[in-house]
Design a protein around this motif. Sequence first.
Motif, short mmCIF file in Angstrom:
data_model
loop_
_atom_site.label_atom_id
_atom_site.label_comp_id
_atom_site.label_asym_id
_atom_site.label_seq_id
_atom_site.Cartn_x
_atom_site.Cartn_y
_atom_site.Cartn_z
N UNK A 106 -6.96 9.61 5.62
CA UNK A 106 -6.84 10.39 4.39
C UNK A 106 -7.03 9.44 3.21
N UNK A 107 -7.82 9.85 2.22
CA UNK A 107 -7.96 9.10 0.98
C UNK A 107 -6.89 9.56 -0.01
N UNK B 124 -6.69 4.40 -1.85
CA UNK B 124 -6.20 3.86 -0.59
C UNK B 124 -6.56 4.81 0.55
N UNK B 125 -6.64 4.25 1.74
CA UNK B 125 -6.92 5.06 2.92
C UNK B 125 -5.74 4.95 3.87
N UNK C 282 -2.32 1.11 6.11
CA UNK C 282 -2.93 1.48 4.83
C UNK C 282 -4.02 0.46 4.53
N UNK C 283 -5.18 0.93 4.15
CA UNK C 283 -6.26 0.03 3.77
C UNK C 283 -6.76 0.38 2.38
N UNK C 284 -7.69 -0.45 1.87
CA UNK C 284 -8.25 -0.22 0.55
C UNK C 284 -7.66 -1.17 -0.47
N UNK D 264 -0.77 1.27 -6.70
CA UNK D 264 -1.07 2.43 -5.86
C UNK D 264 -0.05 2.68 -4.75
N UNK D 265 0.95 1.82 -4.63
CA UNK D 265 1.95 1.96 -3.57
C UNK D 265 3.33 1.64 -4.12
N UNK D 266 4.31 2.46 -3.76
CA UNK D 266 5.70 2.13 -4.07
C UNK D 266 6.59 2.69 -2.96
N UNK D 267 7.87 2.34 -3.02
CA UNK D 267 8.83 2.69 -1.98
C UNK D 267 10.05 3.35 -2.59
N UNK D 268 10.74 4.14 -1.78
CA UNK D 268 12.03 4.68 -2.19
C UNK D 268 12.97 4.73 -1.00
#
Length: 381
Positions: free
Chosen positions: A153-154, A143-144, A135-137, A298-302
């Motif tokens: 994918x954006x 994020x990309x 993941x970048x951005x 912009x990012x989380x986990x489950x």
Amino acid sequence: MNSPAPDHARISVIGAGPGGLTCARILQQRGMAVTVYDRDTGPDARNQGGTLDLHADNGQIALREAGLLDTFFELARPEGQEMRQMDPTGTVTFHNVPAADELFKPEIDRGQLRDLLLNSLRPGTVHWGRALDTISGPADGSRRLHFADGTTVETDLVIGADGAFSRVRPAVSPAVPAYTGVSFLEAWFSDVENRHPDIAELVGQGSAAAADGDRGLFAQRNSGDHIRVYLIQRVPVDWIAASGLAADDTDGIRALLLEEYAHWSPRMRQMISDNDGPYVDRPIFALPVPHTWEHNPTVTLLGDAAHLMPPLGVGVNLAMLDASELALALANVATVDDAIHTYEKTMLPRSTETAKALEGGADHLLSADVPDFGDDGDTRS
């Protein structure tokens, strides 16, 4: 960059396991767009694993929010709540038979649950054959996603539902799973009433466990007249290779196991030696306890990506509850950032409390008091 409103955001779920699909289903039910990416080439690319129990206080709550609880009960096996505990001779030391109306944690095959969730989604929601690489951005911008096939994918929100060895996790946490020192070896038995009647009688309609302090087994009745047995040992993670064997050397592994379980009764040793087909090695990994991270807008986990624990009956249930709470937060707050805050405020303390309670729990699977751990030991979503 201001955080977008969830109903205008590009939401990407990584992983088409029960957690990721539950999240996608509830988001679609609430009118939001979502795309799921999974590394498998298709829904039938691999066996989904054994049976699992969905609890009334977590997994079933998620299915109710998804509008799928009634359908779940049509597929589930309440009789699968039966639990037997035996000693190495095969003597039953504990036997729990569920009441006729008991629905607290009925069993369902993992594949059936996955199909139930998949079939509830809009066509094209899941993009197969898309293995995430990186993941970048910027953390506070779009994020990309970089996939192994070279495509990108954006997206505005990345939800890591991609299991034990998550490719999303490094975006928020440096933690990696560690081997617990305990490994499962899975054995399959088919057409058990005809071909393995003694094993069918031993296991009953639900689960059966036995251990001697150093080694154990856990057997589960699946639908379709199948039984899966998990042989539990405290061994090095590479124990098969260290024994001079290959993973597909079924006869060699069987001979080694029969030596290890030599003092168990012949009747119990059937569940070690009479399997149909090869064994499947499933070493048990867990994330550090506690596993938390700094908030990322912009990012989380489950699920296992967030809180991988020993297989003691909570994995899929917590993943689905996580998914439900995250989806509902996205449906009920003003921005993606606010939704992640709302979700993690509940999820992280809950998962920390549970992980602390289960820390070292893999060792308990070898004790004479083997718990009913319900999940199938497959730590890959």
